[in-house]
Design a protein around this motif. Structure first.
Motif, PDB file in Angstrom:
ATOM      1  N   UNK A  10      47.079  36.300  35.399  1.00 17.57           N
ATOM      2  CA  UNK A  10      46.484  35.345  34.466  1.00 17.57           C
ATOM      3  C   UNK A  10      44.971  35.455  34.592  1.00 17.57           C
ATOM      4  N   UNK A  11      44.311  35.782  33.485  1.00 16.45           N
ATOM      5  CA  UNK A  11      42.856  35.889  33.467  1.00 16.45           C
ATOM      6  C   UNK A  11      42.292  34.695  32.712  1.00 16.45           C
ATOM      7  N   UNK A  12      41.485  33.894  33.398  1.00 16.27           N
ATOM      8  CA  UNK A  12      40.872  32.704  32.813  1.00 16.27           C
ATOM      9  C   UNK A  12      39.403  33.020  32.545  1.00 16.27           C
ATOM     10  N   UNK A  13      38.954  32.731  31.339  1.00 15.98           N
ATOM     11  CA  UNK A  13      37.570  32.999  30.954  1.00 15.98           C
ATOM     12  C   UNK A  13      36.788  31.695  30.991  1.00 15.98           C
ATOM     13  N   UNK A  14      35.803  31.619  31.882  1.00 15.02           N
ATOM     14  CA  UNK A  14      34.962  30.436  31.978  1.00 15.02           C
ATOM     15  C   UNK A  14      35.278  29.607  33.209  1.00 15.02           C
ATOM     16  N   UNK A  15      34.224  29.222  33.937  1.00 15.77           N
ATOM     17  CA  UNK A  15      34.390  28.409  35.149  1.00 15.77           C
ATOM     18  C   UNK A  15      33.708  27.066  34.981  1.00 15.77           C
ATOM     19  N   UNK A  16      33.844  26.488  33.789  1.00 14.06           N
ATOM     20  CA  UNK A  16      33.355  25.145  33.556  1.00 14.06           C
ATOM     21  C   UNK A  16      34.447  24.121  33.804  1.00 14.06           C
ATOM     22  N   UNK A  17      34.290  22.962  33.198  1.00 11.43           N
ATOM     23  CA  UNK A  17      35.265  21.880  33.384  1.00 11.43           C
ATOM     24  C   UNK A  17      36.676  22.335  33.016  1.00 11.43           C
ATOM     25  N   UNK A  40      30.370  34.101  33.150  1.00 13.17           N
ATOM     26  CA  UNK A  40      29.210  34.932  32.803  1.00 13.17           C
ATOM     27  C   UNK A  40      27.938  34.498  33.518  1.00 13.17           C
ATOM     28  N   UNK A  41      27.877  33.243  33.921  1.00  9.71           N
ATOM     29  CA  UNK A  41      26.691  32.744  34.609  1.00  9.71           C
ATOM     30  C   UNK A  41      26.876  32.891  36.132  1.00  9.71           C
ATOM     31  N   UNK A  42      25.869  32.458  36.869  1.00  9.10           N
ATOM     32  CA  UNK A  42      25.904  32.651  38.315  1.00  9.10           C
ATOM     33  C   UNK A  42      26.423  31.461  39.086  1.00  9.10           C
ATOM     34  N   UNK A  43      26.979  30.464  38.398  1.00 12.85           N
ATOM     35  CA  UNK A  43      27.472  29.257  39.075  1.00 12.85           C
ATOM     36  C   UNK A  43      28.590  28.654  38.245  1.00 12.85           C
ATOM     37  N   UNK A  44      29.457  27.888  38.898  1.00 14.50           N
ATOM     38  CA  UNK A  44      30.500  27.189  38.151  1.00 14.50           C
ATOM     39  C   UNK A  44      29.943  25.864  37.621  1.00 14.50           C
ATOM     40  N   UNK A  45      30.678  25.271  36.707  1.00 15.33           N
ATOM     41  CA  UNK A  45      30.267  23.977  36.172  1.00 15.33           C
ATOM     42  C   UNK A  45      29.991  23.976  34.687  1.00 15.33           C
ATOM     43  N   UNK A  46      29.768  25.159  34.093  1.00 18.36           N
ATOM     44  CA  UNK A  46      29.570  25.243  32.654  1.00 18.36           C
ATOM     45  C   UNK A  46      28.430  24.363  32.170  1.00 18.36           C
ATOM     46  N   UNK A  47      28.720  23.521  31.196  1.00 15.72           N
ATOM     47  CA  UNK A  47      27.727  22.625  30.607  1.00 15.72           C
ATOM     48  C   UNK A  47      26.989  21.817  31.658  1.00 15.72           C
ATOM     49  N   UNK A  96      41.088  25.163  46.215  1.00 13.10           N
ATOM     50  CA  UNK A  96      40.882  26.534  46.685  1.00 13.10           C
ATOM     51  C   UNK A  96      40.882  27.549  45.547  1.00 13.10           C
ATOM     52  N   UNK A  97      40.174  27.228  44.484  1.00  7.74           N
ATOM     53  CA  UNK A  97      40.080  28.171  43.376  1.00  7.74           C
ATOM     54  C   UNK A  97      38.724  28.876  43.345  1.00  7.74           C
ATOM     55  N   UNK A  98      37.804  28.477  44.215  1.00  9.14           N
ATOM     56  CA  UNK A  98      36.506  29.159  44.254  1.00  9.14           C
ATOM     57  C   UNK A  98      36.670  30.645  44.515  1.00  9.14           C
ATOM     58  N   UNK A  99      37.654  30.989  45.336  1.00  5.13           N
ATOM     59  CA  UNK A  99      37.872  32.397  45.674  1.00  5.13           C
ATOM     60  C   UNK A  99      38.338  33.207  44.474  1.00  5.13           C
ATOM     61  N   UNK A 100      38.801  32.533  43.413  1.00  4.85           N
ATOM     62  CA  UNK A 100      39.263  33.227  42.210  1.00  4.85           C
ATOM     63  C   UNK A 100      38.136  33.537  41.239  1.00  4.85           C
ATOM     64  N   UNK A 101      36.975  32.909  41.433  1.00  5.80           N
ATOM     65  CA  UNK A 101      35.896  32.992  40.449  1.00  5.80           C
ATOM     66  C   UNK A 101      35.026  34.211  40.715  1.00  5.80           C
ATOM     67  N   UNK A 102      34.788  35.015  39.681  1.00  7.18           N
ATOM     68  CA  UNK A 102      33.878  36.157  39.741  1.00  7.18           C
ATOM     69  C   UNK A 102      32.671  35.813  38.863  1.00  7.18           C
ATOM     70  N   UNK A 103      31.517  35.654  39.475  1.00  4.19           N
ATOM     71  CA  UNK A 103      30.321  35.266  38.737  1.00  4.19           C
ATOM     72  C   UNK A 103      29.638  36.487  38.115  1.00  4.19           C
ATOM     73  N   UNK A 104      28.801  36.197  37.115  1.00  5.59           N
ATOM     74  CA  UNK A 104      28.069  37.246  36.382  1.00  5.59           C
ATOM     75  C   UNK A 104      29.023  38.234  35.722  1.00  5.59           C
TER      76      UNK A 104
END
Length: 498
Positions: A10-17, A40-47, A96-104
């Motif tokens: 499962x590929x999720x696009x976007x690490x915002x809310x 696409x950005x360097x941090x989670x949180x989106x808006x 424990x989903x931080x490990x799933x996030x790929x930034x940039x």
């Protein structure tokens, strides 16, 4: 670290809310599946990580903007942007989903292969420019619908003549000092209503310049029922009580606004009269041409916007701007306004699905040719879901339901050995713009970027949480509109029946 050719379940696009909420639900349901979130950005949180203008806050209460599965425990119901960002970060850490996030990592394109029953996804590194591909069994787009690299600013005549700073809230400079300055805020939406009192608190005198008014109402910054419930109930139960109450109240106000617009207009006017100075020109500055909830209502926590007006720290000018000048703004009425700083709170640009170029078997997906199924999938596009929140309620209410539905759908496919799921449109279903009944300027400008809706269920957009709760959480998955395949042999044929 992402590797070229990597295979993802499962590929999720976007690490915002939305994306963090989706990752929490999918990983909790399928702990052995490979779930990856690309941001696409360097941090989670989106808006809530991007926007840094003074006073940024939610325009929905946190008992509905918060996740259903993780209680909001803050004191404020209308929370600051920093508190919301902390909440999203804490949720990602707890689940424990931080490990799933790929930034940039920006998803540029995705092409579905019916033969392989997989997406081939092209990704660009925003920090290095490197591009590569990976594959995914299911693509879940949680990128919201705002364009994050630029806001909307109309062309203003004479803009080059104004010598002072001209700032868009989406790109607020950290070092902008407004103390003792005359600040003109152009706009009448939620951002302008937020900025006005926040800038006066920093010592500015603010004039909100609006071409036409919006509905502005006061709302308590704290939810007394929620705070009392915490004293007697466990945190999750107290949160559920507050959430249910706020959903009911918001739904009732929306329905009354749609069915009895003149009565609600009069009620809102009465609320405003109690806050504003005697004799204030409500007709000019606070009475829109449209009915209540034809566009979103603007919230003023504890009446902060009205308080700033009463104190003489905030003025409103309702007029059309003729041009910028060397000293501020000139209006079509002949009036002028002196300003040291101009803030263009003129709105946002929309971007469907994060700007991803979608294709099915090499054939580009044109949004005008596809219907939104239950406002979360696209006709003729297999193994793809997206989140678009409510325009008349909290975004997360819909995001939570969509993620729950995706989990139900994946479980259903697992239990029956299905590899592919695609909504197939009945040719007799008519088409209409997705946001047919909600068309503020920023939606009108981008209407062609979004899929269409149908004239009946399950293709018709329902901005109604209670109805969606029944449909998405409880109704059967196999409803006649979804086609399932145990291999990719015939899935592509559904595209021609989109």
């Amino acid at each position: 670290m992402t590797t070229a050719g990597e295979q993802v379940d499962v590929l999720i696009v976007g690490a915002g809310l939305s994306g963090i909420g989706a990752a929490c639900q999918v990983r909790r349901a399928f702990p052995r599946r490979r779930v990856v979130v690309l941001e696409s950005r360097g941090a989670l949180g989106g808006t809530w990580d991007l926007f840094r203008y003074p006073g940024i806050r939610s325009d929905s209460d946190m008992y509905t903007l918060g996740y259903r599965f993780r209680p909001w425990l803050g004191e404020e119901a209308i929370a600051s942007g920093s508190d919301i960002l902390d909440y999203v970060r804490a949720t990602a850490a707890e689940y424990e989903v931080e490990e799933c996030v790929r930034y940039h990592h920006r998803v540029v394109a995705a092409d579905w292969s019916s033969a392989e029953s997989r997406w081939t996804v092209r990704v660009e590194r925003t920090d290095s420019g490197e591009t590569f591909t990976l594959t995914a069994g299911f693509l879940f787009c949680c990128s919201g619908y705002y364009r994050y690299d630029e806001g909307y600013t109309p062309e203003f005549a004479g803009a080059e003549r104004f010598p002072g700073p001209v700032v868009h809230p989406q790109h607020w400079p950290d070092d902008l000092d407004v103390a003792g300055k005359r600040v003109a805020v152009i706009g009448s939406g939620a951002t302008a209503v937020t900025l006005g009192p926040a800038l006066t608190a920093r010592g500015a005198h603010v004039t909100m310049v609006q071409r036409s008014p919006s509905y502005v109402i006061s709302a308590p910054a704290r939810d007394d029922l929620a705070l009392r419930a915490r004293k007697f109930l466990p945190a999750k139960a107290a949160y559920a009580v507050a959430r249910a109450k706020n959903v009911a109240v918001a739904t009732a106000i929306y329905q009354l606004s749609q069915r009895y617009p003149e009565r609600m207009r009069a009620r809102i006017r009465g609320w405003q009269q109690r806050w504003l100075p005697e004799g204030y020109d409500i007709d000019t500055h606070f009475t829109p041409r449209y009915g209540p909830w034809d566009q979103r209502l603007c919230l003023a926590p504890n009446g902060d916007f009205f308080r700033a007006i009463r104190k003489g720290e905030l003025d409103i000018v309702t007029d059309r701007i003729a041009s910028f000048t060397e000293t501020g703004l000139a209006f079509e009425s002949g009036a002028a306004l002196d300003a040291d700083i101009i803030v263009t709170a003129t709105g946002l640009n929309l971007l469907a699905f994060g700007g991803i170029d979608l294709a099915v078997d090499g054939r580009p997906v044109s949004m005008a040719d596809h219907l939104a199924y239950k406002a979360l999938m696209l006709s003729g596009v297999p193994n793809f879901a997206f989140v678009i929140g409510y325009t008349n309620a909290s975004w997360t209410l819909k995001a939570d339901l969509v993620s729950e539905y995706v989990v139900r759908l994946l479980r259903h496919m697992d239990s029956r050995g299905y590899a592919t799921c695609v909504p197939v449109r009945d040719p007799s279903v008519g088409k209409a713009p997705l946001f047919e009944n909600f068309m503020p300027g920023y939606v009108l400008r981008a209407a062609t970027l979004f899929p269409m809706q149908g004239d009946r269920a399950p293709w018709k957009l329902r901005m109604n949480y209670l109805r969606d709760l029944i449909t998405l959480r409880h109704q059967r998955i196999e409803d006649g509109a979804l086609r399932f395949e145990r291999s990719g042999k015939t899935a592509g044929s559904a595209v021609s029946a989109r």
